[in-house]
Design a protein around this motif. Structure first.
Motif, PDB file in Angstrom:
ATOM      1  N   GLU A   1     -37.640  -2.568  52.763  1.00 29.42           N
ATOM      2  CA  GLU A   1     -37.775  -4.053  52.464  1.00 29.42           C
ATOM      3  C   GLU A   1     -37.696  -4.767  51.076  1.00 29.42           C
ATOM      4  OE1 GLU A   1     -35.741  -5.964  55.033  1.00 29.42           O
ATOM      5  OE2 GLU A   1     -35.544  -3.926  55.808  1.00 29.42           O
ATOM      6  N   ALA A   2     -37.668  -5.605  50.404  1.00 26.87           N
ATOM      7  CA  ALA A   2     -37.982  -5.975  49.577  1.00 26.87           C
ATOM      8  C   ALA A   2     -39.308  -6.889  49.719  1.00 26.87           C
ATOM      9  CB  ALA A   2     -36.631  -6.936  48.475  1.00 26.87           C
ATOM     10  N   SER A   3     -39.552  -7.202  50.254  1.00 27.38           N
ATOM     11  CA  SER A   3     -40.943  -7.470  50.995  1.00 27.38           C
ATOM     12  C   SER A   3     -41.532  -6.792  50.513  1.00 27.38           C
ATOM     13  CB  SER A   3     -40.907  -8.588  52.057  1.00 27.38           C
ATOM     14  OG  SER A   3     -40.940  -7.619  53.491  1.00 27.38           O
TER      15      SER A   3
ATOM     16  N   LYS B   1     -41.474 -11.786  42.891  1.00 27.60           N
ATOM     17  CA  LYS B   1     -40.500 -11.385  43.965  1.00 27.60           C
ATOM     18  C   LYS B   1     -39.310 -12.060  42.698  1.00 27.60           C
ATOM     19  CE  LYS B   1     -42.787 -13.720  47.810  1.00 27.60           C
ATOM     20  NZ  LYS B   1     -42.934 -14.241  48.647  1.00 27.60           N
TER      21      LYS B   1
ATOM     22  N   ASP C   1     -33.070  -9.708  45.081  1.00 26.20           N
ATOM     23  CA  ASP C   1     -34.020  -8.780  45.649  1.00 26.20           C
ATOM     24  C   ASP C   1     -33.440  -8.499  47.647  1.00 26.20           C
ATOM     25  OD1 ASP C   1     -36.408  -7.337  44.443  1.00 26.20           O
ATOM     26  OD2 ASP C   1     -37.432  -8.998  45.849  1.00 26.20           O
ATOM     27  N   ASN C   2     -32.694  -9.639  47.797  1.00 27.33           N
ATOM     28  CA  ASN C   2     -32.039  -9.553  48.601  1.00 27.33           C
ATOM     29  C   ASN C   2     -30.691  -8.638  48.889  1.00 27.33           C
ATOM     30  OD1 ASN C   2     -33.209 -10.721  50.654  1.00 27.33           O
ATOM     31  ND2 ASN C   2     -32.672 -12.641  49.780  1.00 27.33           N
TER      32      ASN C   2
END
Length: 134
Positions: free
Chosen positions: A7-9, A29, A33-34
């Protein structure tokens, strides 16, 4: 070592620690990213290297390729870069490119990436755009 989608996070902590430790955490961030594909290299289930890929039309930009300091110099980022270059070929993309820190240019040249000589500075770091045609 195992490479897998993340995941991006999951990329943010390594991005911050390795690339921009002097900036606020939110600095790493990305708005997009999504919409990206994110990959991590794991050593014994520990995330040690990350990269984020963004595909537009027939091109892929990769961003934020980073490896934790204790794991640098072991070929992990090279394996990650080979992985995404192979992914780009599988998707029949025509070009892969990145904004490389100028002091890391020689790393990318090992992967047939060439310097476009388009440079810029961001937060005190000098960058050049590197690309490879597939």
């Amino acid at each position: 070592m195992e490479i897998k989608a993340i995941e991006a996070s999951q990329t943010w902590e390594i991005r911050h620690e390795v690339m921009w430790p002097d900036q606020p955490f939110d600095f790493v961030k990305l708005e997009e990213d999504n919409f990206g594909l994110h990959f991590g290299a794991f050593e014994q289930e520990k995330l040690v290297s990350i990269v984020s890929c963004f595909i537009v039309d027939d091109e892929m930009q990769f961003r934020k390729l980073a490896t934790l300091e204790d794991f640098q110099g072991k070929g992990i980022a090279s394996q990650l870069l080979k992985y995404i270059l192979e992914l780009a070929k599988e998707k029949h993309l025509k070009k892969v490119w990145c904004n490389a820190r100028t002091n890391k240019k020689s790393f990318y040249e090992k992967f047939r990436m060439t310097d476009t000589n388009k440079t810029f500075t961001k937060s005190g770091q000098e960058f050049t755009i590197m690309e490879v045609l597939l």
